[in-house]
Design a protein around this motif. Structure first.
Motif, PDB file in Angstrom:
ATOM      1  N   GLY A  17       0.575  -1.142   0.255  1.00  6.67           N
ATOM      2  CA  GLY A  17      -0.077   0.553   0.004  1.00  6.67           C
ATOM      3  C   GLY A  17       0.964   1.305   0.087  1.00  6.67           C
ATOM      4  N   GLY A  18       0.329   2.639  -0.753  1.00  8.83           N
ATOM      5  CA  GLY A  18       1.011   3.259  -1.421  1.00  8.83           C
ATOM      6  C   GLY A  18       0.897   4.070   0.921  1.00  8.83           C
ATOM      7  N   HIS A  19       1.847   5.412   1.160  1.00 10.98           N
ATOM      8  CA  HIS A  19       1.847   5.395   2.219  1.00 10.98           C
ATOM      9  C   HIS A  19       0.997   7.028   2.278  1.00 10.98           C
ATOM     10  N   GLY A  20       0.674   7.291   3.695  1.00  8.50           N
ATOM     11  CA  GLY A  20      -0.299   7.780   3.554  1.00  8.50           C
ATOM     12  C   GLY A  20       0.633   9.870   3.333  1.00  8.50           C
ATOM     13  N   CYS A  21      -0.303  10.973   3.613  1.00 11.79           N
ATOM     14  CA  CYS A  21       0.191  11.951   3.569  1.00 11.79           C
ATOM     15  C   CYS A  21       0.646  12.915   4.612  1.00 11.79           C
ATOM     16  N   ALA A  22       1.361  13.646   5.054  1.00  3.15           N
ATOM     17  CA  ALA A  22       1.530  15.045   6.314  1.00  3.15           C
ATOM     18  C   ALA A  22       1.361  15.832   5.321  1.00  3.15           C
ATOM     19  N   SER A  23       0.625  16.806   5.561  1.00  2.00           N
ATOM     20  CA  SER A  23       0.948  17.518   4.550  1.00  2.00           C
ATOM     21  C   SER A  23      -0.722  19.068   5.380  1.00  2.00           C
ATOM     22  N   VAL A  24      -0.367  20.632   5.397  1.00  2.00           N
ATOM     23  CA  VAL A  24      -1.078  21.627   6.247  1.00  2.00           C
ATOM     24  C   VAL A  24      -1.182  21.937   4.721  1.00  2.00           C
ATOM     25  N   HIS A  25      -2.811  22.236   5.074  1.00  2.00           N
ATOM     26  CA  HIS A  25      -3.648  23.370   4.346  1.00  2.00           C
ATOM     27  C   HIS A  25      -2.375  24.601   4.473  1.00  2.00           C
ATOM     28  N   ARG A  26      -2.329  25.507   2.843  1.00  2.00           N
ATOM     29  CA  ARG A  26      -1.878  27.125   3.205  1.00  2.00           C
ATOM     30  C   ARG A  26      -2.310  27.673   2.274  1.00  2.00           C
ATOM     31  N   GLU A  27      -2.432  28.816   2.485  1.00  2.00           N
ATOM     32  CA  GLU A  27      -2.948  29.734   1.440  1.00  2.00           C
ATOM     33  C   GLU A  27      -3.167  31.117   1.368  1.00  2.00           C
ATOM     34  N   LYS A  28      -3.187  32.028   0.233  1.00  2.00           N
ATOM     35  CA  LYS A  28      -3.062  32.790   1.132  1.00  2.00           C
ATOM     36  C   LYS A  28      -3.802  33.366   2.067  1.00  2.00           C
ATOM     37  N   PHE A  29      -3.270  34.742   3.353  1.00  2.00           N
ATOM     38  CA  PHE A  29      -4.155  35.085   5.076  1.00  2.00           C
ATOM     39  C   PHE A  29      -4.868  33.700   5.418  1.00  2.00           C
ATOM     40  N   LYS A  30      -4.350  32.498   4.575  1.00  2.00           N
ATOM     41  CA  LYS A  30      -5.283  31.634   5.709  1.00  2.00           C
ATOM     42  C   LYS A  30      -3.433  30.257   5.917  1.00  2.00           C
ATOM     43  N   PRO A  31      -2.485  31.477   6.606  1.00  2.00           N
ATOM     44  CA  PRO A  31      -0.912  29.750   6.700  1.00  2.00           C
ATOM     45  C   PRO A  31      -1.294  28.408   7.146  1.00  2.00           C
ATOM     46  N   LEU A  32      -2.105  28.565   7.813  1.00  2.00           N
ATOM     47  CA  LEU A  32      -2.587  26.953   8.577  1.00  2.00           C
ATOM     48  C   LEU A  32      -3.744  26.293   8.918  1.00  2.00           C
ATOM     49  N   GLY A  33      -4.358  26.162   7.301  1.00  2.00           N
ATOM     50  CA  GLY A  33      -6.086  26.229   7.681  1.00  2.00           C
ATOM     51  C   GLY A  33      -5.927  24.161   7.807  1.00  2.00           C
ATOM     52  N   GLY A  34      -5.688  23.579   8.908  1.00  2.00           N
ATOM     53  CA  GLY A  34      -5.419  22.175   9.165  1.00  2.00           C
ATOM     54  C   GLY A  34      -5.141  21.533   8.054  1.00  2.00           C
ATOM     55  N   PRO A  35      -5.150  20.107   8.851  1.00  2.00           N
ATOM     56  CA  PRO A  35      -4.449  19.082   7.906  1.00  2.00           C
ATOM     57  C   PRO A  35      -4.872  18.389   6.277  1.00  2.00           C
ATOM     58  N   ASP A  36      -4.369  18.422   5.604  1.00  2.00           N
ATOM     59  CA  ASP A  36      -4.687  17.667   3.961  1.00  2.00           C
ATOM     60  C   ASP A  36      -3.722  16.913   3.126  1.00  2.00           C
ATOM     61  N   GLY A  37      -4.060  16.281   3.839  1.00  2.00           N
ATOM     62  CA  GLY A  37      -2.703  14.822   3.457  1.00  2.00           C
ATOM     63  C   GLY A  37      -3.542  13.615   3.013  1.00  2.00           C
ATOM     64  N   GLY A  38      -3.052  13.086   1.640  1.00  2.00           N
ATOM     65  CA  GLY A  38      -4.290  12.372   1.531  1.00  2.00           C
ATOM     66  C   GLY A  38      -3.986  11.232   1.413  1.00  2.00           C
ATOM     67  N   ASN A  39      -4.396   9.741   1.753  1.00  2.00           N
ATOM     68  CA  ASN A  39      -4.509   8.033   1.813  1.00  2.00           C
ATOM     69  C   ASN A  39      -3.720   7.781   1.283  1.00  2.00           C
TER      70      ASN A  39
END
Length: 478
Positions: A17-39
């Motif tokens: 199986g492929g590894h899951g991803c640990a990622s944090v959503h970032r966009e302008k004026f929202k530097p910490l938008g929560g986790p968004d890593g896919g399975n």
């Protein structure tokens, strides 16, 4: 010329199986938008499928290592990895799948029958799937599970209604060629036939298949000649037909002795005692052959055999033989019980089954075995302290901590999770659960919460420290 192979050892490996991803959503004026890593994607399975167009295992003899593709890892922005492609391996009808110990895993009969020889690993969860009310920003993801790999043995047992058995050059190949449309190689020297030949015979409203089984000589059941390689091909047949040569040129042989020797080899092989027998006296078109057939026929009938005098060359007695075999085959088919629909047997887990076991192996060493603990270990990235702490929490909730204490484990005792050849070994600390809490509430990030007054933060820290101290005292060894 295609070579016939009816037994191979196959090494199969399903995709990981492929590894899951640990990622944090970032966009302008929202530097910490929560986790968004896919399975991660699921690994591909290795699947055996019966294909009527495949008649030999030759391809697996030349290429015995087969592996399905792995799943792809997940990515940010909640993008899941692609699943691995299943590896479909076509096998002949009548293939038996065995494990390394000779235990039957599957008996594959019938077009389209499938068997999963290797299960693909599940993909790891990304940190978006691991997020919860208590764990709002996981800084880790789960690894993909490895695919199942094992060694299996494929044995082909010919699916036929009638088996022609007898000495080499007794006329089996000639007989099957005139009874059906089969075109086997025919000659007057031993071991002309090196593969089982199949032919389809129509007699009235009954259609049945005939197999020419080669290589039976004295000692065949012990591996002499070619018999041991092909005796398995008579196991599925409903009728055994002894083809006896009444015009043999060998002075030390006679049809009755040939029959006794072949019966002895069949008895040594075992499992064929209850199959109906028919005796065919072949080559009666030759004067000496006809005289010998008339001489031995009463003796054979006294033994209880149905005897037919035929000539494959002159086409004598073939119609009577084909209809007699059709009658026996039809009777055998009618006597078989009606196959019931596939039933699914549900075996619920026992109430007292914890899902794992803890055994003491030597002094100050313990081993934990179970599907969940072993799977969780494979999913853990031991380079990430937060992932290790998450594993500690899962093991504690499952009850592994309590089971180790009951088994007599003490601080710094060795503990292995998994089998001997693929285990994770560590020095156990009874404060594992408490220590996990002392690391802080994993996956929480104060930047995702409303600010708290300084006095409230101090009170919360003091409460957490007191709680951790109580946990340590409760698990501390005496």
């Amino acid at each position: 010329m295609t070579t016939f192979v009816d037994r191979v050892e196959l090494h199969v490996a399903a995709g990981s199986g492929g590894h899951g991803c640990a990622s944090v959503h970032r966009e302008k004026f929202k530097p910490l938008g929560g986790p968004d890593g896919g399975n991660g994607g699921r690994g591909g399975d290795v699947i055996l499928v019966v294909d009527q167009d495949v008649t030999t295992l030759l391809d697996y003899h030349h290429h015995p290592h087969r592996k399905a593709t792995n799943g792809q890892p997940g990515a940010g922005d909640n993008r899941e990895g692609k699943n691995g492609q299943d590896l479909v391996l076509p096998v002949p009808d009548g293939t038996v799948v065995l494990d390394g110990n000779g235990e039957v895993l599957a008996d594959m009969v019938g077009q389209g029958t499938t068997f999963v020889a290797g299960q693909g690993g599940r993909g790891g969860l990304g940190n978006a799937a691991l997020a919860s009310a208590r764990r709002k920003a996981p800084g880790f993801a789960l690894l993909g599970e490895p695919g199942e790999g094992r060694d299996i043995v494929l044995e082909l047992k010919t699916v036929a209604d009638v088996a022609l058995v007898g000495y080499p050059s007794a006329g089996k190949s000639s007989l099957i060629s005139v009874l059906s449309a089969a075109k086997p190689k025919i000659a007057d020297y031993p071991f002309t036939t090196l593969v089982p030949n199949l032919g389809v015979v129509t007699a009235g409203s009954t259609v049945y298949t005939v197999a020419d089984v080669p290589g039976l000589i004295p000692g065949a059941s012990q591996g002499r000649g070619l018999g041991l390689e092909f005796l398995r091909h008579v196991e599925r047949c409903e009728v055994l037909v002894h083809v006896l040569d009444t015009a043999t040129l060998e002075s030390d042989r006679d049809p009755v002795s040939d029959l006794d020797i072949i019966e002895e080899e069949l008895a040594q092989y075992g499992g064929l005692e209850n199959r109906p027998r028919v005796v065919v006296l072949n080559k009666v078109d030759i004067p000496d052959g006809k005289d010998l057939a008339d001489m031995i026929r009463p003796d054979l009938e006294e033994r209880g055999y149905r005897v037919f005098e035929v000539s494959a060359v002159a086409h004598l007695g073939l119609k009577e033989l084909s209809f007699a075999l059709a009658e026996i085959v039809a009777t055998a088919r009618a006597a078989k019980p009606v196959q019931e629909a596939t039933r699914i047997v549900i075996r619920p887990q026992a109430v007292d089954d914890a899902g794992f076991t803890v055994t003491e192996e030597g002094e100050h060493f313990y081993r934990v075995r179970g599907e969940k603990p072993e799977r969780w270990v494979h999913q853990t990235d031991f380079n990430n302290d937060e992932a290790v702490g998450y594993l500690a929490d899962r093991l504690s909730r499952l009850g592994v901590e309590d089971a180790l204490l009951k088994a007599g484990a003490r601080a710094m005792d060795g503990v292995a999770i998994g089998p001997e050849d693929n285990a994770v070994v560590f020095d156990w600390e009874p404060t594992m659960a408490a220590g996990a809490e002392m690391l802080g509430r994993r996956g929480e990030d104060h930047r995702l919460e409303a600010p708290r007054p300084a006095a409230q933060r101090r009170r919360d820290r003091d409460a957490e420290r007191d709680e951790a101290s109580e946990e340590y005292e409760r698990f501390r060894p005496f």
